[in-house]
Design an enzyme around this catalytic site. Sequence first.
Site, PDB file in Angstrom:
ATOM      1  CB  SER A   1      -0.905   0.002   1.234  1.00 22.97           C
ATOM      2  OG  SER A   1      -1.667   1.186   1.295  1.00 22.97           O
TER       3      SER A   1
ATOM      4  CG  ASN B   1      -6.615  11.195 -22.811  1.00 20.38           C
ATOM      5  OD1 ASN B   1      -7.438  11.878 -22.205  1.00 20.38           O
ATOM      6  ND2 ASN B   1      -5.940  10.224 -22.229  1.00 20.38           N
TER       7      ASN B   1
ATOM      8  CG  PHE C   1      -8.932   0.869 -17.648  1.00 20.31           C
ATOM      9  CD1 PHE C   1      -8.767   2.231 -17.855  1.00 20.31           C
ATOM     10  CD2 PHE C   1      -9.947   0.224 -18.318  1.00 20.31           C
ATOM     11  CE1 PHE C   1      -9.595   2.934 -18.718  1.00 20.31           C
ATOM     12  CE2 PHE C   1     -10.787   0.910 -19.181  1.00 20.31           C
ATOM     13  CZ  PHE C   1     -10.604   2.270 -19.380  1.00 20.31           C
TER      14      PHE C   1
ATOM     15  CG  ASN D   1       4.815   1.456 -24.907  1.00 24.83           C
ATOM     16  OD1 ASN D   1       5.152   0.295 -25.150  1.00 24.83           O
ATOM     17  ND2 ASN D   1       4.032   1.762 -23.875  1.00 24.83           N
TER      18      ASN D   1
ATOM     19  N   GLY E   1       9.660   7.399 -25.049  1.00 23.85           N
ATOM     20  CA  GLY E   1       9.812   8.232 -23.858  1.00 23.85           C
ATOM     21  C   GLY E   1      10.748   9.395 -24.100  1.00 23.85           C
TER      22      GLY E   1
ATOM     23  N   GLY F   1       1.646   9.900 -24.422  1.00 27.06           N
ATOM     24  CA  GLY F   1       1.584   9.168 -25.689  1.00 27.06           C
ATOM     25  C   GLY F   1       0.351   9.514 -26.503  1.00 27.06           C
ATOM     26  CG  ASP F   2      -3.411   8.884 -24.908  1.00 27.46           C
ATOM     27  OD1 ASP F   2      -3.061   7.853 -25.513  1.00 27.46           O
ATOM     28  OD2 ASP F   2      -3.971   8.859 -23.795  1.00 27.46           O
TER      29      ASP F   2
END
Length: 327
Positions: free
Chosen positions: A36, A52, A116, A195, A225, A256-257
Amino acid sequence: MRIALSGSIATDHLMVFPGRFADQLVADRLDHVSLSFLADSLDIRRGGVAANIAYGLGLLGLAPVLVGAVGPDFAEYAVRLKEHGVDTDAVHVSPEHHTARFVCTTDADHNQIATFYAGAMAEARTIGLEPVVERVGGLDLVLVSPNDPQAMLRHTEEARHLRIPFAADPSQQLARLDRDQVRALVDGARWLFTNEYESVLLQERTGWTERQVLDRTGLWITTLGEAGSRILRRDAAPLPVPAVPSPSPVDPTGVGDAFRSGFLAATAWGLGPEAAARLGSALATTALECVGTQEYELDRAAILSRLAAAYGAAAAADVETFLPRPR
């Protein structure tokens, strides 16, 4: 050029952990991880890959068509996208499920751990492209980005059937797709986006070599990157494009978007792949300097200055005519 963006639409919950994930991992205990991280901040932002990219294209003066599924909590989000030039009329609203959620924690080294939740995104498979084409009077490109896997396959096949060029951006969904599915998404794509890690994973998933992938696509763009991007074409030497450096990086989420938005806009203007990757890099750096994936704005002078500083005056001149002027 009218571009449809098929893919995820989500709300991002972005947290920052001031330490390093690597310091908390025990090398010989990675098969039993229970950790955590106490985050210092929480930002709730609008996101989703397709949304995006559509946002960035809208800023650059195009009129992108967003194709995806959301929950009834999307109304305010839709208004903001429309205000930035995005056509949201093809978005399906689920009466049952929430808009997808992306929950991400970023550490001091900009490493990220994310989860997600698909939610309404699972209903994207019910959306057909043909009614969209009829409503907007035709499409010049369909970008198939991470989404419900069946939706990705459906929209790719529909693009082929309707003879609309398509771009493949399987990205995070590569881990969910089998060999035949990934092959179906890639085969015949005008552009393929990955990527660096995904470029290796894609070859593993398809069972195709780099050459075999290039035999089936027009152009393969890989983001690297801080190292920029690499453009691969069949029977041509790799074309590296350095990144636009940032003096003040803040949040890598959605960078990246933003790159894809710049790349697609430049190609829509008729520019070549190197100029497109340069604009993509400039927009990516702009996004990097904001928290959230749709919080940056288009500063025309700043974009031109970044391009000139990174690539020379000619690179800025390539896009100067096309960049929208302040209203």
